[in-house]
Write a protein that holds these residues in place. Structure first.
Motif, PDB file in Angstrom:
ATOM      1  N   ASP A  66       0.809  -1.222   0.000  1.00 13.85           N
ATOM      2  CA  ASP A  66       0.000   0.000   0.000  1.00 13.85           C
ATOM      3  C   ASP A  66       0.837   1.264   0.000  1.00 13.85           C
ATOM      4  N   SER A  67       1.992   1.247   0.673  1.00 17.71           N
ATOM      5  CA  SER A  67       2.816   2.458   0.692  1.00 17.71           C
ATOM      6  C   SER A  67       3.305   2.793  -0.719  1.00 17.71           C
ATOM      7  N   GLU A  68       3.537   1.784  -1.522  1.00 16.06           N
ATOM      8  CA  GLU A  68       3.965   1.995  -2.895  1.00 16.06           C
ATOM      9  C   GLU A  68       2.853   2.608  -3.731  1.00 16.06           C
ATOM     10  N   LEU A  69       1.613   2.240  -3.434  1.00 16.76           N
ATOM     11  CA  LEU A  69       0.479   2.748  -4.193  1.00 16.76           C
ATOM     12  C   LEU A  69       0.197   4.213  -3.879  1.00 16.76           C
ATOM     13  N   GLU A  70       0.538   4.667  -2.702  1.00 11.95           N
ATOM     14  CA  GLU A  70       0.215   6.026  -2.290  1.00 11.95           C
ATOM     15  C   GLU A  70       1.149   7.066  -2.902  1.00 11.95           C
ATOM     16  N   GLU A  71       2.316   6.676  -3.347  1.00 11.30           N
ATOM     17  CA  GLU A  71       3.261   7.639  -3.905  1.00 11.30           C
ATOM     18  C   GLU A  71       2.872   7.983  -5.331  1.00 11.30           C
ATOM     19  N   ASP A  72       2.802   9.292  -5.608  1.00 13.66           N
ATOM     20  CA  ASP A  72       2.489   9.677  -6.978  1.00 13.66           C
ATOM     21  C   ASP A  72       3.483  10.693  -7.521  1.00 13.66           C
ATOM     22  N   GLY A  73       4.514  11.000  -6.747  1.00 12.90           N
ATOM     23  CA  GLY A  73       5.561  11.884  -7.251  1.00 12.90           C
ATOM     24  C   GLY A  73       5.126  13.325  -7.401  1.00 12.90           C
ATOM     25  N   GLY A  74       3.964  13.698  -6.885  1.00  8.56           N
ATOM     26  CA  GLY A  74       3.519  15.079  -6.960  1.00  8.56           C
ATOM     27  C   GLY A  74       3.289  15.578  -8.372  1.00  8.56           C
ATOM     28  N   ARG A  75       2.836  14.724  -9.254  1.00  9.43           N
ATOM     29  CA  ARG A  75       2.636  15.098 -10.655  1.00  9.43           C
ATOM     30  C   ARG A  75       1.447  16.031 -10.858  1.00  9.43           C
ATOM     31  N   PHE A  76       0.495  16.038  -9.898  1.00 15.75           N
ATOM     32  CA  PHE A  76      -0.712  16.829 -10.069  1.00 15.75           C
ATOM     33  C   PHE A  76      -0.861  17.813  -8.921  1.00 15.75           C
ATOM     34  N   SER A  77      -1.441  18.972  -9.233  1.00 18.21           N
ATOM     35  CA  SER A  77      -1.722  19.963  -8.201  1.00 18.21           C
ATOM     36  C   SER A  77      -3.003  19.582  -7.473  1.00 18.21           C
ATOM     37  N   GLN A  78      -3.370  20.367  -6.454  1.00 17.22           N
ATOM     38  CA  GLN A  78      -4.564  20.061  -5.663  1.00 17.22           C
ATOM     39  C   GLN A  78      -5.835  20.067  -6.508  1.00 17.22           C
ATOM     40  N   ASP A  79      -5.867  20.892  -7.565  1.00 18.92           N
ATOM     41  CA  ASP A  79      -7.072  20.983  -8.385  1.00 18.92           C
ATOM     42  C   ASP A  79      -7.114  19.933  -9.497  1.00 18.92           C
ATOM     43  N   GLY A  80      -6.141  19.024  -9.540  1.00 18.19           N
ATOM     44  CA  GLY A  80      -6.167  17.935 -10.503  1.00 18.19           C
ATOM     45  C   GLY A  80      -5.425  18.202 -11.799  1.00 18.19           C
ATOM     46  N   GLY A 139     -16.755  -3.660 -12.972  1.00 17.09           N
ATOM     47  CA  GLY A 139     -17.689  -3.530 -11.858  1.00 17.09           C
ATOM     48  C   GLY A 139     -17.190  -2.584 -10.782  1.00 17.09           C
ATOM     49  N   ILE A 140     -16.572  -1.466 -11.187  1.00 21.34           N
ATOM     50  CA  ILE A 140     -16.041  -0.489 -10.236  1.00 21.34           C
ATOM     51  C   ILE A 140     -16.664   0.872 -10.504  1.00 21.34           C
ATOM     52  N   SER A 141     -16.531   1.777  -9.539  1.00 19.77           N
ATOM     53  CA  SER A 141     -17.087   3.118  -9.698  1.00 19.77           C
ATOM     54  C   SER A 141     -16.163   3.970 -10.564  1.00 19.77           C
ATOM     55  N   GLU A 142     -16.705   5.048 -11.078  1.00 21.15           N
ATOM     56  CA  GLU A 142     -15.919   5.984 -11.898  1.00 21.15           C
ATOM     57  C   GLU A 142     -14.746   6.546 -11.094  1.00 21.15           C
ATOM     58  N   GLY A 143     -14.998   6.900  -9.831  1.00 15.92           N
ATOM     59  CA  GLY A 143     -13.933   7.437  -8.980  1.00 15.92           C
ATOM     60  C   GLY A 143     -12.826   6.422  -8.751  1.00 15.92           C
ATOM     61  N   ASN A 144     -13.195   5.182  -8.486  1.00 17.81           N
ATOM     62  CA  ASN A 144     -12.214   4.128  -8.269  1.00 17.81           C
ATOM     63  C   ASN A 144     -11.386   3.909  -9.538  1.00 17.81           C
ATOM     64  N   GLN A 145     -12.042   3.928 -10.684  1.00 18.64           N
ATOM     65  CA  GLN A 145     -11.348   3.761 -11.961  1.00 18.64           C
ATOM     66  C   GLN A 145     -10.326   4.874 -12.165  1.00 18.64           C
ATOM     67  N   ARG A 146     -10.706   6.115 -11.853  1.00 19.95           N
ATOM     68  CA  ARG A 146      -9.780   7.250 -12.007  1.00 19.95           C
ATOM     69  C   ARG A 146      -8.572   7.110 -11.083  1.00 19.95           C
ATOM     70  N   VAL A 147      -8.828   6.706  -9.839  1.00 17.92           N
ATOM     71  CA  VAL A 147      -7.729   6.549  -8.873  1.00 17.92           C
ATOM     72  C   VAL A 147      -6.776   5.444  -9.335  1.00 17.92           C
ATOM     73  N   LEU A 148      -7.322   4.304  -9.747  1.00 19.40           N
ATOM     74  CA  LEU A 148      -6.482   3.189 -10.204  1.00 19.40           C
ATOM     75  C   LEU A 148      -5.667   3.596 -11.434  1.00 19.40           C
ATOM     76  N   LEU A 149      -6.295   4.299 -12.351  1.00 23.32           N
ATOM     77  CA  LEU A 149      -5.601   4.733 -13.562  1.00 23.32           C
ATOM     78  C   LEU A 149      -4.491   5.720 -13.220  1.00 23.32           C
ATOM     79  N   HIS A 150      -4.788   6.670 -12.358  1.00 27.90           N
ATOM     80  CA  HIS A 150      -3.778   7.657 -11.961  1.00 27.90           C
ATOM     81  C   HIS A 150      -2.591   6.993 -11.271  1.00 27.90           C
ATOM     82  N   ARG A 151      -2.886   6.106 -10.333  1.00 25.99           N
ATOM     83  CA  ARG A 151      -1.801   5.433  -9.606  1.00 25.99           C
ATOM     84  C   ARG A 151      -0.947   4.579 -10.536  1.00 25.99           C
ATOM     85  N   ALA A 152      -1.585   3.882 -11.459  1.00 23.01           N
ATOM     86  CA  ALA A 152      -0.840   3.041 -12.397  1.00 23.01           C
ATOM     87  C   ALA A 152       0.051   3.887 -13.296  1.00 23.01           C
TER      88      ALA A 152
END
Length: 166
Positions: A66-80, A139-152
């Protein structure tokens, strides 16, 4: 379909069998197709169901840190929006020579992703499906799909930057 099935099963041969079974399932069940989604979405849902069954038979377990999944390198600002936009690489001649190596490395990194991330990236970025179809198939929500895509995507980008492949 084979690439998508590989997210659930270990071997390419089993993934090919899953794809064949899915085609047969589509053909056999075509009269039951109600048109509530596109035929392509329905087919990928069949692939997912067949691959899940095959994957369970193979007893596939992928540990996720899980710690690996949380890192995103700061690629996006707070507003996305992008904090540092990616540079378009296709116009540079040197980059064109590196592109085959980069593509091969990206394929390897996609295979190393956790299952859910790999599935979303495969369907969105490799197969080119719209997010609504991906949500329906998995079978996932739109929000979950966005999070998974962003993390990947962030994980793949981070590895490429560390390796200085591009």
């Amino acid at each position: 379909m084979v690439r998508f099935a590989r997210g659930y099963v270990r071997s390419p041969a089993v993934a090919e069998e899953v794809a064949q079974d899915a085609w047969l399932g589509l053909l056999r069940g075509l009269d039951r197709f109600e048109g509530r989604s596109s035929l392509r979405t329905w087919l990928f849902r069949i692939v997912a169901n067949r691959a899940i069954s095959a994957g369970l038979q193979e007893r596939q377990h992928l540990p996720v840190d899980d710690s690996e999944l949380e890192e995103d390198g700061g690629r996006f600002s707070q507003d996305g929006w992008w904090a540092t936009p990616p540079v378009h690489w296709a116009d540079e001649a040197v980059d064109r020579m590196v592109a085959p190596e980069l593509a091969a490395r990206v394929r390897e990194l996609v295979e190393e992703l956790p299952l859910a991330q790999r599935q979303v990236v495969t369907l969105r970025d490799v197969e080119g499906l719209p997010s609504a179809d991906v949500c329906s198939i998995l079978g996932i929500s739109e929000g979950n799909q966005r999070v998974l895509l962003h993390r990947a995507r962030a994980r793949i980008r981070r590895h490429l930057e560390q390796e200085a492949v591009w």
